[in-house]
Design an enzyme around this catalytic site. Structure first.
Site, PDB file in Angstrom:
ATOM      1  N   GLU A   1     -16.512  -7.120  -0.733  1.00  0.00           N
ATOM      2  CA  GLU A   1     -15.467  -8.784  -0.616  1.00  0.00           C
ATOM      3  C   GLU A   1     -14.331  -7.936  -1.046  1.00  0.00           C
ATOM      4  O   GLU A   1     -13.517  -9.264  -1.302  1.00  0.00           O
ATOM      5  CB  GLU A   1     -15.836  -9.145  -1.045  1.00  0.00           C
TER       6      GLU A   1
ATOM      7  N   ARG B   1     -16.737 -14.882   1.122  1.00  0.00           N
ATOM      8  CA  ARG B   1     -16.597 -13.084   1.142  1.00  0.00           C
ATOM      9  C   ARG B   1     -15.321 -13.157  -0.146  1.00  0.00           C
ATOM     10  O   ARG B   1     -14.677 -12.140  -0.417  1.00  0.00           O
ATOM     11  CB  ARG B   1     -15.548 -12.193   2.298  1.00  0.00           C
ATOM     12  N   CYS B   2     -16.610 -13.138  -1.255  1.00  0.00           N
ATOM     13  CA  CYS B   2     -15.858 -13.248  -3.299  1.00  0.00           C
ATOM     14  C   CYS B   2     -17.080 -13.025  -3.483  1.00  0.00           C
ATOM     15  O   CYS B   2     -17.711 -13.954  -3.015  1.00  0.00           O
ATOM     16  CB  CYS B   2     -14.544 -13.802  -3.339  1.00  0.00           C
TER      17      CYS B   2
ATOM     18  N   GLN C   1     -28.473 -16.547   3.943  1.00  0.00           N
ATOM     19  CA  GLN C   1     -28.369 -15.507   3.024  1.00  0.00           C
ATOM     20  C   GLN C   1     -28.973 -15.586   2.006  1.00  0.00           C
ATOM     21  O   GLN C   1     -29.014 -13.813   1.293  1.00  0.00           O
ATOM     22  CB  GLN C   1     -26.550 -15.219   2.350  1.00  0.00           C
TER      23      GLN C   1
END
Lengths: 166, 804, 312
Positions: free
Chosen positions: B758, B382-383, B235
């Site tokens: 997110e 996902r945050c 990523q």
């Protein structure tokens, strides 16, 4: 190690290769035939990312040996485009309805949807969700995938489709 | 220049606000994505790991001989082979070290012990079985609450003499750090004099991001040129390049890192894993490309988990429901190594956002990180860093306080929401929230869901249940979250010392097309589509004439990658500013061509016209051509721009979510009847993509709240580490999502956008969990821990006397 | 992910399959649908030296209905069981249960023989076959024998099938027209094995149960034919006390494993809940009681639970 000659049809073309008995169909497709559309997402046969259409059935190619496919007729995502190169209504539907994000589940999802619409050409939302219950997606939350399949069903029902190979 | 023409021209551009269909889809729907495992290089070999069956054990002996004797095996590497390269440990992003291959002992089940490289993956799998390892088992520690007890098994013998770590003093061999924020004295005082207080242990269980594609890398060391090419599921490709240079000792200009298509990240693919390192080492040792791909069980049980935060939270309030203070102590379970991917100054991430959407005057939080015999981590699944934990804690505490005050949870929130006039809002824990109209969003959500009617229906259901007319309970979960994303201002955000800016570089071609490269990296978020939309609006070049590239460190400008919803706030800002630089240069060229002063020009969708003489016009297409042959004297030819954007602040998206759940008290099964999600992410670049992000994030939140857990038994055996047991909802379980929005632009962002990917995970989990808990409030239940599986719900109902 | 090596064989006929099976004995396994065996091989929990692929042997497939005698070839897939309208008419519980097995892809490949033959306590068909009092035809080079489903299962992965034997057919008598039936399966999500499941077949006459058959799935290391529960409900008019007693009798024989699906206590109780709901549903479907309120003081206001819509 001993290899066995297998002969099958993939996306309308005859294919002959030598494989180890234990070679999984998913590896045969991805590595021997360089058809990398089908993906590996798990090792317990749950995720469905490897789904192809084999002898008129949706099959998880990670749970089949290539030798079992000797004499079979297989269609993968690479064989979904129409004879003139345009996208199959499912491929178009997935794009128009935003039914994909990372794209990893998409080939398996489309191949399953293809057979599903043969089983049930005019499905309800509930039936679609049950129909794709063997395919996991982590990105879309499925809602737009349902819409994509519905889009394709509508399009197929209006326009007679010529299948390249059945 | 009539307005219909303006609209038509805007539509042709497909700029900001348009539901542009995705560019990426064309290859993905045809199976022509390029994921790491799709690449094949001549002479390529495969590597895989021998993994420990034990959670805590000494390695007595490793016998490679049988594996090495198997035809087709190229190498079997252990820590012994890495010690001369000083690579047996690698630095983590959290200031700790992590074993690349276990050295002397193993610290979690499935830890990497040896790396086998063979001609193909089938032989590698056979060879893995042939490596013989002798272990001597050691006592196991899995309970984070027991980690700092005297006599607890000591895990990190490599740190045994270190009484301080990267974040300060360590109070026990299994202690990592203590981090705190806020005013302890003022907060304690507020609690001492409070009319009402609540205190609850709120656990956020260990889960795993589980993208559909597992981690993988393909390393190719070219010994002749001394160049390393590394493909991987990264990523943050540039960070990987810098880290690879530091640990492998190869100069950075000789390393090319490529993140091709990535099949989902969700935080799982931020950190550096032993597999990546070993594929590089393997390639250096063997001189051929080495591919490593990971199985799902390895992915779930060894790559970075998320959460495992145990938060004892407290609120102080007046009896009318005005909150006067927040206090929290957290035990953070990092597993065997602190491999948290946080900005370095934040070992507990941005947990201090835990005052949430509420105007809380004083607060104090303290986090203790500990080691246990579990997989290392954690990451922000996902945050933004630890924001889901913070949001979950405050949203549960609000509901618990509402219950104590016998007040409706929506009403209690309404009473304490930060008001529009208070923005920019300085929170008690030091954050400056940029913008928001919380009451408007709350009101819209409550009206859309028909909140009063739902509460009335619930009251009737409770009566019916007590009268024996029904066995179904009903819960309504409210969640009003504020999250903090877009890491971040370099003054407080860095990854291994590199400031968390991001970048965009654009080059416009003579015929009016362009290519733009950025330092972020999409894993499904649609950057190829959306960044082009930003540029289309800023430059007047149609989006379908703009190629967006990310992920190749040889060509993309340096960036910190994509996670924590930072692409839009940081990358999008760089993109828009670079676009404006293009437009500024184009304006000078236009002035030159039209023979006017540049101040006499007006920008109009896709070109400039002379003020008062609109027929005198130059389109961006014409200006692009002119940039290559007819520029003002003294100006360089060409039409390029670069922007490195260091954000002045984070951005603060927010939302109001409401969940309605019915529960079968006899089985514990819960079914979400309705879920309404209102999101405010500021300026909305592509509403179709935003909606898709919300659907996906809510589905992940649903999985987390209702079933996901990576659990361990007393002996450290990992449970639920395959798709048989790790709860990933199918299309059948996944509820239908209703999405809505308000739009409060961020005042400090060039296009006012805040990021949204997110938010649904941050706001969703509390909504599901609050709904579940709410169903039991009138029966005396206060808090039941996630995941809300049927057996747990049934057990809770039974405890409350509602089921037999 | 990668299985150990083996030799693959594809016999062209049942006889050839039996010959091969006789030769490999304990070193070989039958490859039918493969969706139980191959996942185990990929995790190297199973590593047979030989695989005998019987999937293309036509004589092992087919659904034959002669009056109320039903005979199903072991290689009939779940998909084929679901698709057969004549089977659904004669014995609808089979379609209902088959639809709850795994997912669409697995159902295309998974066979009845595989589901009932390998002794996996999680499989749905064994309990169903016990409920129907089915018999299994086992063939080898030495001959043919017939074993009732109710005596076939000894323990987890331990059945009456001997080395060299192949399960070729399943036989049972379809319950009379108008019978009541239900397969109730509690699970964590679609595709999962049962947390607890119950198969019920009822025949009603004059408002009373004339015959009852109840079997439980995945609450022990084998399927459980709940004889006591069946006996207890037979002859009654399904009053609350009768249902409660049948449920208690079912719970009394349940001995589930504790795992991610739940504790021993939970799964035992859920076996009881599934029995209760299956009884109610079966009674409601019985043509002798259709439309009537079966139990005047029944507590449930709907028999299907929250997921009633999932039934086929």
């Amino acid at each position: 190690m001993a290899k066995r000659l297998i002969s099958l049809t993939v996306n309308g073309s005859k294919v002959e290769r030598e494989v180890e008995d234990r070679r999984l169909l998913i590896h045969f497709l991805r590595e021997d035939l360089r058809l990398t559309g089908a993906h590996v997402g798990c090792e317990t046969s749950h995720c469905g990312a490897c789904t192809v259409d084999m002898d008129g059935k949706s099959v998880k190619s990670c749970t089949v040996f290539a030798v079992q496919a000797d004499g079979s007729n297989i269609r993968t995502i690479e064989g979904m485009a129409q004879a003139d190169g345009s996208l199959h209504p499912l491929q178009e539907g997935f794009r128009m309805q935003h039914g994909l994000q990372c794209g990893f589940c998409t080939p398996g999802m489309i191949m399953r949807s293809y057979r599903f619409l043969q089983e049930n050409p005019n499905p309800t939302e509930e039936e679609i969700r049950m129909g794709i219950s063997g395919n996991l997606c982590r990105c879309t939350g499925y809602q737009n995938i349902v819409k994509a399949i519905r889009y394709a069903a509508d399009k197929i029902n209006q326009i007679p489709m010529k299948e390249a190979a059945e | 220049m009539n307005s219909q023409s303006v609209q038509q021209r805007q539509e042709k551009l497909e700029g900001i606000g348009c539901k542009r269909k995705r560019v990426e889809d064309i290859r993905f729907v045809q199976g022509k994505g390029n994921y790491v495992d799709d690449f094949v290089f001549p002479g390529m070999v495969f590597g895989d790991f021998v993994r420990s069956p034990y959670a805590h054990a000494r390695i007595k002996k490793i016998d490679k001989s049988a594996a090495l004797a198997l035809p087709g095996v190229k190498a079997v590497l252990t820590a012994e082979d890495l010690i001369p390269l000083n690579l047996h440990y690698m630095p983590t992003l959290a200031g700790d070290v992590q074993a690349v291959l276990a050295h002397e002992k193993v610290l979690f089940q499935n830890q990497e012990v040896a790396f086998v490289i063979a001609e193909d993956r089938y032989i590698a799998a056979d060879a893995v079985e042939l490596v013989q390892v002798e272990y001597e088992e050691l006592p196991v520690l899995v309970d984070p609450f027991k980690a700092m007890e005297p006599g607890a098994p000591v895990l990190r013998e490599d740190l045994k003499d270190k009484t301080s770590g990267a974040h300060g003093p360590r109070k026990h061999p299994n202690h990592i750090f203590t981090w705190e924020a806020g005013d302890k004295q003022a907060t304690d005082a507020a609690f001492d004099k409070a009319e009402v207080t609540i205190k609850e242990l709120i656990s956020y269980q260990r889960v795993h991001p589980s993208p559909l594609e597992t981690c993988a890398s393909l390393a190719s060391m070219d010994k002749i040129n001394g160049e390393l090419t590394l493909y991987g599921t990264f990523q943050a490709p540039h960070v990987v390049r810098t880290v690879a240079s530091l640990i492998a000792g190869i100069p950075e200009h000789k390393i090319r890192v490529i993140s091709p298509d990535i099949g989902g990240g969700f935080g799982n693919k931020v950190g550096v894993y032993p597999g990546y390192v070993m594929s590089v080492v393997g390639s250096i040792v063997l001189g051929v490309p080495v591919k490593w791909t990971e199985g799902r069980i390895a992915n779930l049980s060894t790559t970075a988990f998320a959460r495992d935060y145990h938060m004892t939270g407290e609120l102080a309030a007046t009896k009318d429901g005005k909150i006067t203070g927040l206090r929290a102590h957290v035990i953070a379970n990092h597993g065997a190594f602190d491999a948290c991917a946080d900005p370095t100054k934040f070992p507990a991430g941005l947990f201090s956002i835990c005052t949430g959407s509420y105007d809380i005057p004083v607060a104090h939080v303290e986090v203790d990180g500990v080691y246990t015999n579990k997989a290392p981590g954690g990451v922000a699944y996902r945050c933004s860093f630890r924001v889901t934990e913070a949001a979950y804690m405050i949203e549960r505490l609000i509901d618990i306080l509402a219950q104590k005050l016998n007040m409706d949870p929506a009403e209690l929130r309404w009473k304490n929401l930060i008001q529009p006039g208070q923005f920019p809002y300085k929170s008690a824990l030091g954050w400056e929230y940029d913008s928001g109209n919380y009451p408007a969003a709350m009101k819209k959500a409550l009206e859309a869901i028909g909140y009063q009617n739902l509460r009335a229906e619930q009251a009737q259901r409770i009566a019916d249940f007590k009268a024996g007319k029904t066995r179904d309970l009903m819960g309504i979960g409210v969640s009003f979250f504020t999250e903090i994303v877009g890491a971040g201002p370099s003054k407080n955000c860095d990854i291994l010392g590199i400031g968390m800016f991001d970048s965009c570089e654009i080059r416009v071609h003579p015929t009016g097309a362009a290519i733009a490269r950025l330092g972020t990296k999409s894993q499904g978020q649609g950057h190829e589509t959306t960044y082009a939309q930003i540029l289309a609006t800023e430059t007047g070049i149609p989006a379908d004439r703009i190629t967006i590239e990310e992920g190749d460190t040889d060509t993309a400008p340096y960036g910190l990658g994509t996670y924590g919803s930072r692409s839009t706030p940081v990358g999008g800002a760089a993109c828009s500013r670079a676009g404006r630089k293009i437009r500024q240069k184009a304006q000078m060229i236009a002035a030159h061509l039209l023979e006017v002063h540049h101040d006499d020009l007006e920008w109009d969708v896709d070109g400039f016209y002379v003020k008062g003489a609109p027929e005198k016009r130059k389109s961006m297409k014409e200006l692009a051509w002119a940039a290559y042959n007819n520029v003002p004297p003294g100006m360089e030819m060409g039409l390029e721009a670069v922007d490195y954007y260091d954000p002045p602040n984070f951005t603060y998206p927010f939302g109001a979510y409401i969940c309605v759940t019915d529960i079968d008290a006899d089985t514990g099964e819960a079914k979400v009847r309705r879920f309404y999600a209102l999101d405010d992410c500021g300026t909305r670049i592509n509403p179709m993509i935003i909606e898709g992000q919300i659907h996906g994030g809510l589905t992940e939140a649903f999985g987390i709240a209702m079933g996901q857990i990576v659990d361990y038994d007393e002996a450290g055996n990992v449970q639920n580490a395959s798709f048989m047991d790790y709860f990933l909802p199918t299309a059948v379980e996944t509820p239908h999502w209703e999405t809505d929005y308000t739009e409060t632009p961020s005042p400090h962002h060039p296009i006012g956008a805040k990021g949204v990917g997110e938010s649904p995970n941050v706001g969703g989990v509390p909504a599901f969990s609050n709904a579940l808990n709410d169903a039991f409030v009138k029966f005396g239940g206060i808090h039941t821990q996630m995941p809300h599986t049927a057996p747990r719900i049934w057990g809770y109902a039974k405890e409350l006397g509602l089921a037999a | 992910m990668i299985p150990a090596r083996f030799d693959y064989h594809r016999p062209q006929s049942k006889r050839q399959a039996l010959e091969m099976l006789g030769q490999v004995l304990g070193d070989g396994r039958i490859l039918a649908g493969g969706h139980s065996l191959i996942p185990m091989m990929k995790l190297r929990i199973a590593a047979p030296a030989h695989l005998i692929d019987i999937s293309r042997i036509g004589e092992l497939k087919g659904i034959a209905i002669r009056g109320s005698d039903i005979e199903i070839g072991a290689m009939t897939t779940q998909h084929e069981l679901i698709a057969s309208d004549s089977l659904a008419e004669a014995c609808p519980i089979i379609r209902e249960a088959a639809k709850l097995i795994a997912d669409p892809q697995v159902r295309y490949c998974g066979t009845l023989g595989g589901n009932i033959g390998n002794g996996d306590p999680g499989n749905d068909m064994p309990g169903l076959m016990q409920c129907l009092n089915a018999t299994y035809v086992l063939e080898s080079m030495k001959g043919v024998r017939v074993v009732p489903a109710r005596s076939f299962y000894a323990g987890a992965y331990s059945t009456a099938l001997k080395d060299g034997e192949l399960l070729t057919k399943v036989r049972f008598t379809a319950p009379p027209k108008g019978h009541g039936y239900a397969y109730k399966k509690l699970k964590r999500k679609v595709g999962d094995y049962a947390t607890a499941a119950a198969a019920v077949i009822l025949q009603m006459a004059d408002g009373k149960v004339s015959q009852a058959s109840i079997a439980l799935t995945n609450v022990a290391d084998t399927p459980l034919y709940a004889k006591d529960a069946s006996d207890r409900i037979a002859g009654t008019s399904l009053q609350s006390a009768d249902i409660d007693a049948a449920v208690a009798a079912a719970e009394a024989i349940a001995r589930p494993a504790a795992d991610s699906r739940g504790s021993v206590e939970y799964r035992t109780k859920m076996a009881g809940v599934m029995v209760r709901r299956a009884l109610m549903e079966a009674a409601g479907r019985s043509s002798a009681t259709a439309g009537q309120s079966v139990s005047p003081d029944k507590k449930e206001h709907k028999a299907g639970g929250l997921f009633g819509w999932l039934k086929g």
